[in-house]
Design an enzyme around this catalytic site. Structure first.
Site, PDB file in Angstrom:
ATOM      1  N   CYS A   2      45.723  47.784  32.710  1.00  0.00           N
ATOM      2  CA  CYS A   2      46.726  48.163  33.692  1.00  0.00           C
ATOM      3  C   CYS A   2      46.125  49.142  34.701  1.00  0.00           C
ATOM      4  CB  CYS A   2      47.959  48.832  33.088  1.00  0.00           C
ATOM      5  SG  CYS A   2      48.720  47.898  31.762  1.00  0.00           S
ATOM      6  N   ARG A  27      42.676  45.031  37.106  1.00  0.00           N
ATOM      7  CA  ARG A  27      42.943  45.611  35.790  1.00  0.00           C
ATOM      8  C   ARG A  27      44.066  44.896  35.056  1.00  0.00           C
ATOM      9  NH1 ARG A  27      40.535  50.833  35.758  1.00  0.00           N
ATOM     10  NH2 ARG A  27      41.754  51.431  33.969  1.00  0.00           N
ATOM     11  N   TRP A  74      48.727  44.631  32.521  1.00  0.00           N
ATOM     12  CA  TRP A  74      48.145  43.640  31.617  1.00  0.00           C
ATOM     13  C   TRP A  74      48.843  43.896  30.285  1.00  0.00           C
ATOM     14  CZ3 TRP A  74      45.242  43.592  27.025  1.00  0.00           C
ATOM     15  CH2 TRP A  74      44.665  42.348  26.710  1.00  0.00           C
ATOM     16  N   ASN A  98      48.831  53.493  31.637  1.00  0.00           N
ATOM     17  CA  ASN A  98      47.719  52.594  31.320  1.00  0.00           C
ATOM     18  C   ASN A  98      47.244  52.987  29.932  1.00  0.00           C
ATOM     19  OD1 ASN A  98      45.251  51.180  31.251  1.00  0.00           O
ATOM     20  ND2 ASN A  98      44.188  52.866  32.294  1.00  0.00           N
ATOM     21  N   GLY A  99      47.101  51.984  29.034  1.00  0.00           N
ATOM     22  CA  GLY A  99      46.629  52.305  27.685  1.00  0.00           C
ATOM     23  C   GLY A  99      47.680  51.963  26.644  1.00  0.00           C
ATOM     24  N   GLU A 485      26.649  32.303  27.790  1.00  0.00           N
ATOM     25  CA  GLU A 485      27.272  32.816  29.005  1.00  0.00           C
ATOM     26  C   GLU A 485      27.879  31.671  29.826  1.00  0.00           C
ATOM     27  OE1 GLU A 485      28.366  35.314  30.371  1.00  0.00           O
ATOM     28  OE2 GLU A 485      28.231  35.082  32.543  1.00  0.00           O
ATOM     29  N   LYS A 489      31.770  31.423  30.836  1.00  0.00           N
ATOM     30  CA  LYS A 489      32.188  31.337  32.242  1.00  0.00           C
ATOM     31  C   LYS A 489      33.111  30.147  32.434  1.00  0.00           C
ATOM     32  CE  LYS A 489      31.296  34.224  33.596  1.00  0.00           C
ATOM     33  NZ  LYS A 489      30.766  35.544  33.550  1.00  0.00           N
ATOM     34  N   GLU A 492      36.628  30.626  30.568  1.00  0.00           N
ATOM     35  CA  GLU A 492      37.550  31.671  31.045  1.00  0.00           C
ATOM     36  C   GLU A 492      38.215  31.312  32.371  1.00  0.00           C
ATOM     37  OE1 GLU A 492      35.996  35.575  32.021  1.00  0.00           O
ATOM     38  OE2 GLU A 492      34.069  34.718  32.526  1.00  0.00           O
ATOM     39  N   HIS A 508      22.685  21.311  12.842  1.00  0.00           N
ATOM     40  CA  HIS A 508      23.298  21.979  11.686  1.00  0.00           C
ATOM     41  C   HIS A 508      24.818  21.987  11.783  1.00  0.00           C
ATOM     42  CE1 HIS A 508      19.380  23.152  10.269  1.00  0.00           C
ATOM     43  NE2 HIS A 508      19.098  23.580  11.488  1.00  0.00           N
ATOM     44  N   LYS A 608      40.099  42.427  34.408  1.00  0.00           N
ATOM     45  CA  LYS A 608      38.699  42.749  34.674  1.00  0.00           C
ATOM     46  C   LYS A 608      38.202  43.907  33.818  1.00  0.00           C
ATOM     47  CE  LYS A 608      34.991  42.442  37.326  1.00  0.00           C
ATOM     48  NZ  LYS A 608      34.157  41.316  36.887  1.00  0.00           N
TER      49      LYS A 608
END
Ligand code: F6R
Length: 613
Positions: A2, A27, A74, A98-99, A485, A489, A492, A508, A608
């Site tokens: 947030c 955020r 968020w 925030n938090g 990676e 990418k 997401e 395997h 982010k």
């Protein structure tokens, strides 16, 4: 996560609150809201979804008031709907947060015991009610906040305004960042700002002060009064922010992600210029490190997501170039596993934002164990940058797209420079090999620019990828973390399921997935283990798998395999290949998501900066 903002201004503040929130949307973007005081009376407007919805509602029905707070959310506690959106309010006050308030259930039960009713499912409303109740008992606004702060457990940043007090904004920092911005003063009356970061405040102020852990501050047009955790008055240093460094425009690009992918040759070049002594063809760190690589027994790396994959690439570099044993962990595991860390070791944390809660906790754990700590970090004013014993900055500039691109390639660049310095210090890298590596490094920006020229063919290829339900990424050596990676990418931003595997692991288990419907993206520069990867490609081809090869012309010819597509990369030294190959990997994900009509810069459920654990 947030983002929070507050303004005590001279004119109506709603537009400025929205502008600051636009810069904080990275955020979180589940919902947004603002509250202001119109002639001393609290008014608020909240909207589910992106900030644009709130902005539209304010265009139709503006809010007045020259003091206000704002929030972009968020969701952690409670669904992302309007009722759970901030600011949360009582008749006395409005608060943005925030938090996480970890003990909110106990506090809520206590307040419900007094007959207080709650309208949302959030932890934040508890703060609003708790402070209000203190005011009901006779405390003034500042005293009420001060009385409640010790009762709140968890990591949070808060901003309050109070009904009837149009020159009072109270902010508190406990585990989540918070900055005060000082605006212009006219005829002795100033403007003052509160925000989650400098980025939010950059359009309005050139001078900021970061609150420290446990600080709380009383803001008014006359200035800021800061108290530390014990209530004593403290001064915190003011810093100048260079507004230019906080430009957040898309330029000619459709998305921030596209802009940031294309910026890579420039920002990697800028980062290299910071660490390479061209005249002597060697790496020269601008600041001395407070430890000696030659004396280190072990390097422990902790990071999250893409930054973790940068660390995984670096493990190969530190081990081969400097013969330094490396242990690497995702920070959310490292922090709770409580690994034994000896005093001769170094903990390296990697973070774009410098605020990732788990990475920060790993850093603090290492410090508490008496280890040297070093941070590769992009935001120089962040908590991680301030708390690490030393930092080696990436100079990527603000990264706005939620999917990390340019920060990743700059992290790789800095990490390779560090591995070279470590190799030199430990006597495992000759001056000649260092010169070769530096020569290879300085070609990287040009090679990345060359790689972006493959964009047209990648765009066509992305249409094929977009039809898939599952995609496999394979690689060996440093191309293995690049496969991880690549898969991250793609998933997401396109929401296509993707997995990265070490190519040798294919047989395997994951080989069972191979059929014509699963594109297999193989990352394979023509390096020392290329032949091994070719064998794995043969195994895929033999089972009808469709291979997309990202490799150089020499490798493509040597492989002699029929592929669905080959993205031909420029020739480069195998050591620097991960930095160059980041470009096609990012472009595949980007164009697949764009073709599928996804929200590339703000993918669902993500944010982010991950300031909650
Ligand atoms: C993925 C991505 C995330 C971040 C992770 C760590 O594209 O951006 O996986 O890499 O959340 O963030 P920082 O680097 O800010 O610590």
């Amino acid at each position: 996560m947030c983002g929070i903002v507050g303004i005590v201004g001279r004119a109506f503040v709603a537009d400025h609150l929205i502008e600051a929130l636009r810069r904080l949307e990275y955020r979180g973007y589940d919902s947004a809201g603002i509250a202001t005081l119109e002639r001393g009376r609290l008014v608020r407007r909240r909207a589910e979804g992106k900030l644009a919805n709130l902005a539209m509602s304010l265009r139709d029905e503006p809010l007045g008031g020259s003091i206000g707070i704002g929030h972009t959310r968020w969701a952690t506690h409670g669904r992302p709907n309007e009722t759970n959106a901030h600011p949360h309010a009582t008749a006395r006050l409005a608060v943005v947060h925030n938090g996480i308030i970890e003990n909110f259930r106990e506090l809520k039960a206590e307040l419900q015991g007094f007959g207080i009713r709650f309208e949302s499912e959030t932890d934040t409303e508890v703060v609003a009610q708790l402070v209000s109740r203190e005011m009901d008992q006779g405390l003034g606004p500042e005293e009420a906040v001060a009385a409640c702060l010790p009762r709140l457990h968890g990591a949070f940043a808060l901003g309050f305004i109070f009904s009837g007090y149009d020159d009072l904004l109270v902010g508190a920092r406990h585990g989540a960042p918070l900055a005060i911005g000082f605006g212009e003063v006219e005829a002795g009356i100033g403007e003052i700002y509160l925000g989650s970061d400098a980025l939010a405040l950059a359009p309005f102020t050139e001078e900021i002060t970061y609150l420290e852990e446990g600080d709380w501050a009383v803001l008014s047009r006359a200035g800021a009064v800061i108290h530390d955790i014990d209530g004593g008055l403290v001064e915190r240093p003011r810093q100048r922010i260079v507004a230019q460094a906080y430009q957040v425009e898309k330029g000619n690009h459709r998305h921030f992600m596209a802009k940031e992918i294309h910026e890579q040759p420039e920002v990697v070049g800028r980062t290299l210029a910071h660490y390479v002594d061209l005249a002597r063809s060697r790496i020269a760190l601008p600041d001395a490190l407070p430890f000696e690589f030659a004396r280190l027994s072990r390097l422990s790396i902790a990071a999250c997501g893409t930054a973790y994959y940068a660390g995984l690439v670096a493990k190969y570099w530190f081990e081969t170039l400097a013969r330094l044993p490396v242990e690497i962990d995702v920070a959310s595991e490292a922090r709770y596993r409580e690994p034994p860390l000896d005093r001769d070791g170094l903990t390296l944390v990697i973070s774009q934002s410098g605020e990732t809660a788990d990475t920060l906790a790993s850093l603090r754990y290492a410090k508490a164990q008496g280890q040297h700590t070093l941070a590769v970090v992009n935001v120089p004013t962040s908590t991680i940058a301030r708390e690490a014993s030393a930092i080696v900055p990436t100079l990527a500039g603000p990264e706005i797209g939620v999917a990390s691109t340019k920060a990743f390639s700059c992290q790789l660049t800095v990490l390779l420079c560090l591995a070279i310095v470590a190799g030199r210090a430990r006597g495992t890298l000759s001056a000649e090999r260092e010169r070769e590596l530096v020569d290879a490094l300085i070609t990287v920006p040009g090679l990345m620019a060359e790689a972006t020229k493959r964009e047209g063919e990648i765009e066509v290829l992305a249409r094929e990828v977009s039809k898939a339900r599952d995609v496999l990424y394979l690689g060996r050596g440093t191309s293995y973390p690049m496969a991880l990676e690549g898969a991250l990418k793609l998933k997401e931003i396109s929401y296509i399921h993707a997995e990265g595997y070490a190519a040798g692991e294919l047989k395997h288990g994951p080989i069972a997935l191979i059929d014509e419907s699963v594109p297999v993206i193989v990352i394979a520069p023509h390096d020392a283990i290329f032949e091994k990867t070719v064998s794995n490609m043969q195994e895929v081809a033999a089972r009808g798998g469709r291979i997309i090869l990202i490799g150089d012309a020499k490798g493509a010819a040597a492989a002699g395999l029929e592929t669905l597509a080959t993205v031909t990369m420029p020739d480069c030294d195998a050591v620097v290949a991960p930095i160059v190959y980041a470009v096609p990997i990012q472009l595949i994900a980007y164009h697949t998501a764009v073709f599928m009509g996804k929200d590339v810069d703000q993918p669902r459920n993500l944010a982010k900066s991950v300031t909650v654990e």
